[in-house]
Scaffold this active site. Structure first.
Site, short mmCIF file in Angstrom:
data_model
loop_
_atom_site.label_atom_id
_atom_site.label_comp_id
_atom_site.label_asym_id
_atom_site.label_seq_id
_atom_site.Cartn_x
_atom_site.Cartn_y
_atom_site.Cartn_z
N LYS A 169 0.84 -1.20 0.00
CA LYS A 169 0.00 0.00 0.00
C LYS A 169 0.87 1.25 0.00
O LYS A 169 0.69 2.15 -0.83
CB LYS A 169 -0.92 0.01 1.23
CG LYS A 169 -1.89 1.19 1.25
CD LYS A 169 -2.53 1.39 2.60
CE LYS A 169 -1.65 2.27 3.46
NZ LYS A 169 -2.32 2.74 4.69
N ASP A 179 -6.45 0.97 0.92
CA ASP A 179 -6.55 1.26 2.35
C ASP A 179 -7.93 0.84 2.83
O ASP A 179 -8.69 0.20 2.10
CB ASP A 179 -6.25 2.73 2.62
CG ASP A 179 -7.32 3.67 2.08
OD1 ASP A 179 -8.28 3.19 1.42
OD2 ASP A 179 -7.21 4.89 2.31
#
Length: 312
Positions: free
Chosen positions: A183, A201
């Site tokens: 991420k 997320d």
């Protein structure tokens, strides 16, 4: 000689036959009998049973889902033409550090904290040489400050020792840094290097599951399935738009369904507040008339800048 019709027919003439169209019942009761004998060929539509009385809606095909997903992306692009990463940064190193700090806290709190951090440690070399206790005190407002200090010291030392003090522009290199996963790597690649990437997320994962783009919970699997729906060129901006929508309208606990422009495309419509007036009160940041999360937002951002730490 009697006629063929039998007795009485000579004095009672046989009535002339009438055509079917001319025949009329002689009484109301006969009319009712006739209507009962020959029901209408056009029954009341309301009384007509469905040919599929318990038929369920057809499941959406993969092609239909892809078309709907791409239309949602186009609608979000019109709604948030100013979508951007909501972390303040001036270079790849600052973005990398800010993204690591953003775990388990808001971007606003990170943005309020990083000015002092980068003033004290502007380069990887400076940060690698930091006194842990002093760094902990600076980043304390972001939470989990001891673990984050360890990650920042480790990634700064790795940048200094392995990458000549520069943030690498490849995912396989970025994920070798302490505290950096896919991420964080995709955030840095997409926004500091222009390399397309999908950032999964909590907001992104929640919305793509609500929209039935995927049923996966694992972020890596979510990334792979969503990436297959969109052209690579859309990945970075898609991530920003979805996160923007999750923070402003499609909240975790109470989505503002009644104020959502893409409600007609959402299979989860109704999970939140559907009354338009009540839903509008749930809108956040610039849509709700309040400041955004960045202290230094891009020029095209329509909302007000966030306040500095301690300013409100």
């Amino acid at each position: 000689m009697g006629s063929e019709g039998g007795p009485g027919t000579a004095t009672e003439p046989r009535p002339k036959p009438t055509s079917k169209s001319q025949a009329k019942p002689t009484s109301k009761s006969q009319a009712n009998d006739k209507s009962r004998a020959k029901p209408s060929t056009k029954p009341n539509a309301k009384a007509k049973p469905s040919t599929k009385p318990n038929a369920k809606a057809k499941p959406e095909s993969h092609l239909a889902m892809v078309r709907r997903a791409r239309r949602i992306n186009r609608e979000l692009a019109e709604l948030y033409p100013y979508a951007h990463p909501e972390l303040d940064f001036r270079n790849a190193f600052e973005l990398l550090v800010a993204t690591v700090l953003s775990a388990q806290t808001t971007d606003l709190r990170v943005n309020q904290t990083t000015p002092a951090l980068f003033a004290a440690y502007p380069t990887p070399e400076d940060m690698a040489a930091a006194v842990p206790e002093e760094m902990e005190e600076i980043i304390r407002p972001t939470g989990f400050f001891r673990a984050k200090t360890k990650s920042l010291l480790g990634l700064s030392a790795a940048l200094r020792d392995n990458f000549d003090g520069e943030v690498p522009g490849r995912l396989e290199d970025l994920v070798t840094l302490p505290g950096v996963g896919r991420k964080t790597a995709n955030v840095v690649l997409g926004n500091a290097f222009g390399v397309p990437g999908i950032t999964v997320d909590t907001h992104f994962g929640r919305l793509v599951r609500r929209w039935k783009w995927t049923e996966q919970e694992d972020p890596v699997k979510v990334e792979a399935e969503v990436a297959a729906i969109f052209p690579k060129s859309e990945w970075t901006m898609l991530s920003h738009r979805v996160v923007f929508h999750g923070r402003r309208i499609c909240h975790a606990r109470k989505p503002a369904c009644g104020a959502c422009p893409i409600a007609p495309l959402c299979p989860s419509y109704g999970e939140g507040e559907t009354d338009p007036e009540k839903a509008r009160k749930l809108l956040k940041y610039e849509l709700g008339g309040r400041p955004g999360q960045r202290l230094s937002p891009p020029p095209e951002y329509p909302g007000a800048p966030a306040p500095a730490l301690g300013a409100g």
